[in-house]
Design an enzyme around this catalytic site. Structure first.
Site, PDB file in Angstrom:
ATOM      1  N   GLU A  72       0.855  -1.183   0.000  1.00 49.56           N
ATOM      2  CA  GLU A  72       0.000   0.000   0.000  1.00 49.56           C
ATOM      3  C   GLU A  72       0.898   1.243   0.000  1.00 49.56           C
ATOM      4  O   GLU A  72       1.122   1.811  -1.048  1.00 49.56           O
ATOM      5  CB  GLU A  72      -0.940  -0.056   1.214  1.00 49.56           C
ATOM      6  CG  GLU A  72      -2.095   0.880   1.069  1.00 49.56           C
ATOM      7  CD  GLU A  72      -3.377   0.409   1.737  1.00 49.56           C
ATOM      8  OE1 GLU A  72      -3.423  -0.716   2.255  1.00 49.56           O
ATOM      9  OE2 GLU A  72      -4.342   1.179   1.749  1.00 49.56           O
TER      10      GLU A  72
ATOM     11  N   GLU B  63      -1.696   0.739  13.494  1.00 46.73           N
ATOM     12  CA  GLU B  63      -2.864   1.126  12.702  1.00 46.73           C
ATOM     13  C   GLU B  63      -4.164   0.905  13.476  1.00 46.73           C
ATOM     14  O   GLU B  63      -5.085   1.699  13.403  1.00 46.73           O
ATOM     15  CB  GLU B  63      -2.896   0.261  11.426  1.00 46.73           C
ATOM     16  CG  GLU B  63      -4.112   0.472  10.545  1.00 46.73           C
ATOM     17  CD  GLU B  63      -4.034  -0.325   9.263  1.00 46.73           C
ATOM     18  OE1 GLU B  63      -3.333  -1.361   9.237  1.00 46.73           O
ATOM     19  OE2 GLU B  63      -4.668   0.095   8.274  1.00 46.73           O
TER      20      GLU B  63
END
Ligand code: BGC
Length: 736
Positions: A340, A615
């Site tokens: 990502e 995260e």
């Protein structure tokens, strides 16, 4: 005009992919040299050398921009590297440009293949000039880097001789998109040596660098000819202590070196990884002294310092700093490890205020905001990822696209540069106009002046909140229309202030603002409370000043927090949760949440040994099992936005809108006996601003440092004190 405009784009006659091509050219000097300047860019990332020495100390140049609109070129002074006979060599790796993002349909980030454009201008002492341009007089050959990919890694075959040289081919490619370096170059920073060697229960050989970082490993390679050394980079060991790579998804993060039989020093040039650990395969005896991890990130200067009586909080600050270092790699990214590593606008927006406290990020964001502006659609939409992916995905989600409005404003507050705000204003206005145009379309649907359109459409919402029945559910429960309307109001508020600063007529937006607030109250609130019972709902009503009864909304929020006993907010609510509690007069509760160590909390990952910000709250569950491998990064900065509250409320250092850039400082600390002393500072354009305090015999002793040229005041327990430049000593007993 810069000489680079006279050069020709060159490429190899045959695509060398995935091998790194080397473009080179030899030339001799015809006199004594005064200066040599290289202007250079590439499709891909280049590594330029003159006579075997690297030109410049930056890496991954020319960086990541919105490649279809903007491509930076770099300018280097190469005078010191020249000799009578010269060999100019430029290797071009695939960089961000040519990686195929598996997560996004296996498409390349940008089209085309590796290419070079450069001009070396030599100025002789007799005043004459000679320019060596990239053109058909250059050659290309294959190098020993036989595989390269930013996300997957490199394979370096030391047994390989350079390939057969063939003439480079000129081709036509835009030069209109060129611009001189606008951002902050990426450089090598901290070095971590002497990693700890671990043999895992499964028998894997692992080295632990003790810090999650973004970068690569320098390896002292020994080995017999043909030996294949493989190094896999990863973030965490699993609960049994074995290598865990599943959360990297498709990113391989692997370096492979094929030994030649001669010892040498190897370090990658065209790739980086997010890691704390490496797994080594292919050699019998692993000597930790042969491996050094090098952190790489944009060359931003740290501007804050923080320490206090609570060690875990000090570690949290450390983790926030490292989250930023690891994700400020030319563009602000969500994460540095999995497949990502993208410029997600929401993450950047949420973290921007903290980012500007901890590092000098003005130039860094200036470049990125220009990319964002270049990608705004003609009707004003803003992508959720910038630089945008080739296939142009994800347009306009609330809290993400609002980066276009919020970040320029945050940079203005932090640095006081009206020019940058003015530069961003057209993008800000166009984005707000886009939202307004959608609103008008729905005007007939209600007796209110408009209906916010984004109740429908796609929104990420309060991403990763813990208020769904399933804690693994990524979508927070807070109504997405509520979030979108709150952000529209916040954007309007910023736009109006900006427009007024720039002398614009803003009555249309003022009316729209009033309508939006009224709509929010009618649609989402009742008797000063949000209709919805998530923590994030009253947080937004309070922080964005949308409630007409702050006491009632504040009581509602406190009630929810106390009932849950912990936070349940996601990306959107978390950034403002403690601020909202402070606005509700509940700093005590804010400190309780901040100091909580059990799951879920900011300090829970710290107790689990985290060295960056995770995260997800539940990245590693209390029983040691991991959250969903599809989305579980251990280096995501968004939740690190809590440092903004620590800085501006616990330490109490605030810039102010009327004199931004810390020209006027408001010290508003809210000390709490659970943090018995604290030192916090911020380097500003005027000098160092400092807030320090300690509790002694029931009395708080404060020292506020005000740089020369600034004005300041302190608010302590409801009383205001004017401050002078230099150190100000104040003492006060907490009465409340
Ligand atoms: C990213 C986030 C991002 C999100 C969009 C994720 O995959 O890692 O940080 O903002 O997608 O919701």
């Amino acid at each position: 005009m810069n000489s680079i405009y006279q050069a020709h784009w060159i490429k190899a006659a045959k695509n060398t992919n995935p091998c790194v091509p080397e473009f080179f050219r030899d030339f001799s000097l015809r006199g004594e040299v005064k200066r040599a300047e290289l202007n250079i860019t590439a499709l891909g990332v280049f590594y330029a050398q003159l006579n075997g020495k690297k030109i410049g100390d930056d890496i991954f140049a020319p960086g990541w921009t919105s490649y279809t609109h903007r491509l930076q070129y770099m300018t280097y002074d190469a005078t010191g590297l020249l000799q009578q006979n010269n060999h100019l060599s430029v290797c071009v790796g695939r960089g961000w440009r040519f990686h195929k993002l598996k997560a996004w349909g296996n498409k390349q980030i940008a089209p085309d293949g590796a290419a070079l454009l450069c001009a070396l201008t030599v100025t002789y002492t007799d005043g004459t000039e000679e320019t060596i341009l990239s053109d058909e007089n250059w050659f290309v050959r294959r190098t020993a880097t036989v595989y390269n990919d930013m996300y997957n890694g490199e394979t370096y075959d030391a047994t390989k001789r350079p390939g057969k040289a063939s003439p480079a081919v000129c081709f036509s490619y835009s030069k209109k998109i060129l611009l001189p370096l606008e951002g902050v170059p990426v450089k090598e920073h901290e070095i971590f040596d002497n990693p700890k060697k671990i043999i895992t229960p499964k028998g894997e050989t692992v080295l632990d660098f003790g810090q999650e970082l973004t970068g690569y490993v320098q390896i002292h390679v020994h080995g017999k000819k043909g030996d294949r050394l493989t190094v896999k980079h990863f973030e965490v060991l699993d609960k049994d202590g074995n290598v865990y790579t599943e959360n990297l998804r498709a990113a391989k993060q692997t370096v492979c070196v094929i030994c030649s039989g001669t010892d040498f020093l190897y370090q990658p040039k065209y790739t980086f990884y997010g890691f704390r650990y490496i797994q080594i395969e292919g050699i019998d005896e692993v000597n930790p002294a042969d491996f050094k991890a090098i952190a790489v990130y944009s060359d931003i200067k740290q501007t804050s310092s923080f320490s206090c009586s609570v060690d875990l909080l000090n570690q949290l600050y450390h983790n926030v700093l490292w989250g930023q270092k690891g994700n400020f790699l030319d563009v602000p990214t969500d994460c540095p490890q999995r497949d990502e590593r993208l410029g997600w606008t929401g993450d950047a927006q949420i973290f921007a205020r903290t980012a500007a406290i901890n590092f000098d990020v003005e130039k860094f964001f200036e470049k990125w905001l220009s990319d964002l502006a270049s990608e705004q659609t003609p009707d004003g939409e803003i992508p959720c990822i910038s630089p945008a992916h080739y296939s142009r995905i994800c347009l306009s989600s609330a809290a993400w696209s609002d980066a276009a409005v919020i970040i320029p404003w945050q940079m203005y507050l932090a640095y006081g540069n009206l020019k940058n705000l003015e530069k961003a204003y057209p993008m800000m206005k166009k984005y707000v106009d886009f939202m307004a145009s959608c609103c008008e379309k729905n005007a007939e649907a209600t007796d209110l002046d408009f209906v916010h359109p984004w109740k429908e459409g796609f929104h990420y919402g309060d991403w990763l909140a813990l208020d769904q029945p399933d804690p693994e559910d990524s979508n927070g429960r807070t109504n997405k229309g509520l979030i979108a309307t709150a952000y529209l109001a916040y954007d309007l508020c910023i736009l109006i202030k900006t427009g007024k600063l720039l002398g614009q007529e803003m009555s249309y937006y003022e009316k729209l603002y009033e309508d939006t607030v009224r709509f929010f109250r009618t649609e989402y609130m009742q008797n000063g409370r949000t209709i919805q019972d998530t923590q994030t709902a009253p947080v937004l009503a309070l922080f964005f000043n949308l409630t007409d009864d702050a006491a009632a909304t504040g009581a509602q929020l406190a009630e929810y927090v106390q009932k849950a006993g912990h936070l349940t907010t996601g990306f959107v609510g978390t950034a403002y949760l403690l601020h909202a509690l402070s606005l509700a007069g509940r700093d005590d509760l804010a400190v309780s949440l901040l100091l909580r160590t059990e799951y879920p909390s900011w300090l829970y990952p710290v107790t689990k040994g985290a060295t960056t910000v995770w995260e997800r709250w539940n990245g590693i569950h209390p029983d040691g099992h991991f959250a969903n491998k599809k989305m579980n990064s251990f280096n995501h900065y968004a939740y690190g936005a809590v440092f903004d509250w620590i800085f501006s409320r616990l330490a109490g250092i605030n810039p102010c809108e009327e004199a931004p850039g810390y020209r006027h400082i408001r010290f508003t600390p809210m000390p709490d006996a659970r943090v018995a002393w604290l030192n916090c500072s911020k380097q500003t354009a005027y000098g160092e601003v400092k807030s320090a305090y300690r509790l002694q015999d029931g009395i708080w002793h404060f020292v506020f440092t005000v740089p020369e040229g600034c004005t300041a005041e302190a608010e302590l327990f409801g009383k205001t004190y004017p401050l002078h430049s230099g150190e100000n000593n104040l003492s006060a007993a907490q009465t409340a």
